[in-house]
Scaffold this motif. Sequence first.
Motif, PDB file in Angstrom:
ATOM      1  N   VAL A 175       0.818  -1.210   0.000  1.00 19.87           N
ATOM      2  CA  VAL A 175       0.000   0.000   0.000  1.00 19.87           C
ATOM      3  C   VAL A 175       0.856   1.266   0.000  1.00 19.87           C
ATOM      4  CG1 VAL A 175      -1.965  -1.145   1.076  1.00 19.87           C
ATOM      5  CG2 VAL A 175      -0.235  -0.061   2.518  1.00 19.87           C
ATOM      6  N   ASN A 176       2.101   1.166   0.479  1.00 16.96           N
ATOM      7  CA  ASN A 176       3.012   2.324   0.439  1.00 16.96           C
ATOM      8  C   ASN A 176       4.102   2.100  -0.617  1.00 16.96           C
ATOM      9  OD1 ASN A 176       4.150   0.276   1.988  1.00 16.96           O
ATOM     10  ND2 ASN A 176       5.157   1.662   3.442  1.00 16.96           N
ATOM     11  N   GLN A 177       3.685   1.618  -1.765  1.00 19.40           N
ATOM     12  CA  GLN A 177       4.622   1.308  -2.852  1.00 19.40           C
ATOM     13  C   GLN A 177       5.351   2.556  -3.355  1.00 19.40           C
ATOM     14  OE1 GLN A 177       3.780  -1.695  -6.153  1.00 19.40           O
ATOM     15  NE2 GLN A 177       3.395   0.228  -7.227  1.00 19.40           N
ATOM     16  N   ASP A 178       4.655   3.678  -3.462  1.00 17.04           N
ATOM     17  CA  ASP A 178       5.287   4.907  -3.948  1.00 17.04           C
ATOM     18  C   ASP A 178       6.406   5.350  -3.005  1.00 17.04           C
ATOM     19  OD1 ASP A 178       3.578   4.924  -6.093  1.00 17.04           O
ATOM     20  OD2 ASP A 178       2.173   6.371  -5.209  1.00 17.04           O
ATOM     21  N   GLU A 179       6.153   5.270  -1.694  1.00 17.20           N
ATOM     22  CA  GLU A 179       7.177   5.634  -0.727  1.00 17.20           C
ATOM     23  C   GLU A 179       8.355   4.666  -0.796  1.00 17.20           C
ATOM     24  OE1 GLU A 179       3.987   5.386  -0.211  1.00 17.20           O
ATOM     25  OE2 GLU A 179       3.206   6.987   1.084  1.00 17.20           O
ATOM     26  N   LEU A 180       8.062   3.369  -1.010  1.00 18.15           N
ATOM     27  CA  LEU A 180       9.122   2.367  -1.161  1.00 18.15           C
ATOM     28  C   LEU A 180      10.021   2.711  -2.344  1.00 18.15           C
ATOM     29  CD1 LEU A 180      10.536  -0.379  -0.759  1.00 18.15           C
ATOM     30  CD2 LEU A 180       8.651  -1.423  -2.041  1.00 18.15           C
ATOM     31  N   VAL A 190      14.944   2.607 -10.345  1.00 15.83           N
ATOM     32  CA  VAL A 190      13.807   1.729 -10.057  1.00 15.83           C
ATOM     33  C   VAL A 190      12.867   1.689 -11.247  1.00 15.83           C
ATOM     34  CG1 VAL A 190      11.873   1.251  -8.512  1.00 15.83           C
ATOM     35  CG2 VAL A 190      13.992   2.250  -7.599  1.00 15.83           C
ATOM     36  N   ILE A 191      12.536   0.467 -11.677  1.00 14.87           N
ATOM     37  CA  ILE A 191      11.553   0.243 -12.738  1.00 14.87           C
ATOM     38  C   ILE A 191      10.373  -0.512 -12.148  1.00 14.87           C
ATOM     39  CG2 ILE A 191      11.089  -0.790 -14.988  1.00 14.87           C
ATOM     40  CD1 ILE A 191      13.100   1.477 -15.105  1.00 14.87           C
ATOM     41  N   ASN A 213       1.717  -2.989   4.447  1.00 14.55           N
ATOM     42  CA  ASN A 213       2.215  -1.620   4.643  1.00 14.55           C
ATOM     43  C   ASN A 213       3.617  -1.749   5.243  1.00 14.55           C
ATOM     44  OD1 ASN A 213       2.633   1.077   5.060  1.00 14.55           O
ATOM     45  ND2 ASN A 213       0.762   1.418   6.236  1.00 14.55           N
ATOM     46  N   LEU A 214       4.630  -1.678   4.375  1.00 12.31           N
ATOM     47  CA  LEU A 214       5.992  -1.968   4.804  1.00 12.31           C
ATOM     48  C   LEU A 214       6.498  -0.973   5.835  1.00 12.31           C
ATOM     49  CD1 LEU A 214       7.682  -2.862   1.404  1.00 12.31           C
ATOM     50  CD2 LEU A 214       7.280  -4.433   3.299  1.00 12.31           C
ATOM     51  N   ASP A 215       7.211  -1.500   6.835  1.00 13.17           N
ATOM     52  CA  ASP A 215       7.966  -0.667   7.762  1.00 13.17           C
ATOM     53  C   ASP A 215       9.237  -0.249   7.008  1.00 13.17           C
ATOM     54  OD1 ASP A 215       9.710   0.361   9.649  1.00 13.17           O
ATOM     55  OD2 ASP A 215       9.238  -1.138  11.170  1.00 13.17           O
ATOM     56  N   LEU A 216       9.240   0.941   6.436  1.00 14.60           N
ATOM     57  CA  LEU A 216      10.323   1.344   5.538  1.00 14.60           C
ATOM     58  C   LEU A 216      11.639   1.565   6.276  1.00 14.60           C
ATOM     59  CD1 LEU A 216       8.408   3.674   3.073  1.00 14.60           C
ATOM     60  CD2 LEU A 216       9.163   1.315   2.725  1.00 14.60           C
ATOM     61  N   ASN A 217      11.588   1.833   7.578  1.00 12.10           N
ATOM     62  CA  ASN A 217      12.832   1.915   8.345  1.00 12.10           C
ATOM     63  C   ASN A 217      13.491   0.542   8.431  1.00 12.10           C
ATOM     64  OD1 ASN A 217      12.735   4.699   8.909  1.00 12.10           O
ATOM     65  ND2 ASN A 217      11.297   4.345  10.601  1.00 12.10           N
ATOM     66  N   ARG A 218      12.678  -0.450   8.680  1.00 16.18           N
ATOM     67  CA  ARG A 218      13.201  -1.822   8.752  1.00 16.18           C
ATOM     68  C   ARG A 218      13.595  -2.328   7.370  1.00 16.18           C
ATOM     69  NH1 ARG A 218       9.819  -6.846   9.048  1.00 16.18           N
ATOM     70  NH2 ARG A 218      11.252  -8.548   9.547  1.00 16.18           N
ATOM     71  N   PHE A 219      12.756  -2.071   6.378  1.00 20.13           N
ATOM     72  CA  PHE A 219      13.028  -2.594   5.033  1.00 20.13           C
ATOM     73  C   PHE A 219      14.219  -1.880   4.394  1.00 20.13           C
ATOM     74  CE2 PHE A 219      12.107  -3.283   0.459  1.00 20.13           C
ATOM     75  CZ  PHE A 219      12.044  -4.673   0.480  1.00 20.13           C
ATOM     76  N   ARG A 220      14.487  -0.665   4.834  1.00 21.18           N
ATOM     77  CA  ARG A 220      15.606   0.093   4.268  1.00 21.18           C
ATOM     78  C   ARG A 220      16.927  -0.663   4.431  1.00 21.18           C
ATOM     79  NH1 ARG A 220      16.364   5.709   3.243  1.00 21.18           N
ATOM     80  NH2 ARG A 220      18.590   6.153   2.972  1.00 21.18           N
ATOM     81  N   MET A 221      17.084  -1.364   5.543  1.00 20.42           N
ATOM     82  CA  MET A 221      18.316  -2.135   5.765  1.00 20.42           C
ATOM     83  C   MET A 221      18.487  -3.214   4.701  1.00 20.42           C
ATOM     84  SD  MET A 221      18.487  -2.479   9.939  1.00 20.42           S
ATOM     85  CE  MET A 221      16.838  -3.197  10.095  1.00 20.42           C
ATOM     86  N   TYR A 222      17.395  -3.836   4.298  1.00 16.35           N
ATOM     87  CA  TYR A 222      17.451  -4.850   3.241  1.00 16.35           C
ATOM     88  C   TYR A 222      17.820  -4.206   1.906  1.00 16.35           C
ATOM     89  CZ  TYR A 222      15.278  -8.352   6.283  1.00 16.35           C
ATOM     90  OH  TYR A 222      15.013  -9.242   7.289  1.00 16.35           O
ATOM     91  N   LEU A 223      17.255  -3.030   1.656  1.00 16.18           N
ATOM     92  CA  LEU A 223      17.552  -2.334   0.398  1.00 16.18           C
ATOM     93  C   LEU A 223      19.007  -1.880   0.336  1.00 16.18           C
ATOM     94  CD1 LEU A 223      14.349  -0.124  -0.109  1.00 16.18           C
ATOM     95  CD2 LEU A 223      15.057  -2.094  -1.477  1.00 16.18           C
ATOM     96  N   GLU A 224      19.520  -1.408   1.462  1.00 16.25           N
ATOM     97  CA  GLU A 224      20.921  -0.959   1.474  1.00 16.25           C
ATOM     98  C   GLU A 224      21.876  -2.120   1.228  1.00 16.25           C
ATOM     99  OE1 GLU A 224      21.101   0.943   5.268  1.00 16.25           O
ATOM    100  OE2 GLU A 224      20.493   2.917   4.475  1.00 16.25           O
ATOM    101  N   LYS A 225      21.603  -3.266   1.831  1.00 14.70           N
ATOM    102  CA  LYS A 225      22.414  -4.458   1.592  1.00 14.70           C
ATOM    103  C   LYS A 225      22.294  -4.901   0.135  1.00 14.70           C
ATOM    104  CE  LYS A 225      23.110  -9.190   3.265  1.00 14.70           C
ATOM    105  NZ  LYS A 225      22.638 -10.232   4.226  1.00 14.70           N
TER     106      LYS A 225
END
Length: 471
Positions: free
Chosen positions: A309-314, A325-326, A446-458
């Motif tokens: 639901v927060n895909q745009d913010e992701l 990002v595509i 609704n992703l916790d973007l603070n938590r998911f950010r660590m996965y994206l950075e890795k």
Amino acid sequence: MKINVMKKRASNSTTALMGLMLFVLMIILLRQNQVFFNSRPHNSFIISTPHAISRHNYNHEVEKSKSIINCNRSHYSYDICSINGPTIFDPFQSTFYDMGSTNNNETNIIVEKIKPYPRKWENFTMDQIKEFTLTKGPLGPNCLIHHKAQALVFSLGGYTGNFFHDINDGFIPLFITVNSLFPNQDFILVISKLEDWWVHKYKDLLQSFSKHPIIDIDKEINVTHCFPKVTIGLMSHGFMNIDPKLTPTSKTLIDFHKFLATTYGTVQGQDQGQGQGQSQLQLQLQPQSQHRPRLVLASRGGSIGRLIVNQDELRLVAEHIGFEVILFEPSKTTSLHESFGLIHSSHAMIGVHGAALTHALFLRPTSIFIQIVPIGAEGVSDICFGKLAREMKLVYEEYKIEVEESSLMEKFGKGDNLVLKNPKALQEKGWSQEIMDIYLREQNINLDLNRFRMYLEKAYQNAKKFMAING
């Protein structure tokens, strides 16, 4: 099922005479069936039942090994049968006749039945699959079309139209079967439950398997085809799996990826929409940066359930980290040449568990793949795509969402309800439609973007390494 009808010696003449009369009656009925087939008008459509012959319980393994008709029913997910000799297909009875025997007085009639779809364990799916009969006996219809190549027969019933199942239940088993039974051999694809849109979508891949036109077996109601031999059914090694120990040529899922690359690795003008305007996917593509790794975000927009639901913010977070990002939102009409070109040239892919993640097969080995796992989908996520990632040697991460990230919390609360607290216990008796709907159709994320950010950075660091080596 193999049935052998044989005259047996009896201790008294009455029993022997009755057996002889029964056999003669059966031969008369078979001859009447042959006359009826040849006399039917060609515009008629008749559905009839294959010959019913009583089963005899006796050991026939020696005779079976010598038979021209053979079936292997030892596997959990599929059966496979063959006639290793000249065969004629009777469309009115959905029957393949072994025509290798010319002895009209033969008393040993063999009948095998098979539903050629590799989900044998799933009764409600197999109920939708057309059954075919293989039989060896003195009679069969006349042949109208002669083929020099052997036939491979299978069905598209079941879940056709879902990309995961098109690959998992269709093309991977087809790849396994061809490489196991038909290496460097010529064959014709004979398909039941064929749909025009499916042929159009996969025509290039189908032509990579066989150069011959496909035979839509359900539409050949007025035509008999004959082949030098026939195989019915597809082999499967389980969900998204090719076991090199079970294939004579030691094929793996990476070999299937290479096979896809030979089909979709070059641009096809019309399939790319040339002259017809650009697709939404093409409009997103810019000349690829030499410094920013490309991330494909698989979207479920338009689907029911498992939406981010927060895909745009992701997307903004991923771009801020450094990704190009595509947004990838495939449909039935999405060009596979276009999809393969995008994903194969990318460095990372993320998405929520669902059929769109099947496109991870297009990723280059050692690229990055993150699967977002909804509550209650832990097991099926690993079976379907975790295994794929490992077999493809991808750098794989699972992001298992917390209860707070699931929309189910609004409906069931965070208390002691098993839906959220212990989905495994709720699913122990199997995936009923009700349970499937809860976890796969009613749940959004609704992703916790603070938590998911660590996965994206890795993922970004790994993608940069991959990009430096592979471009």
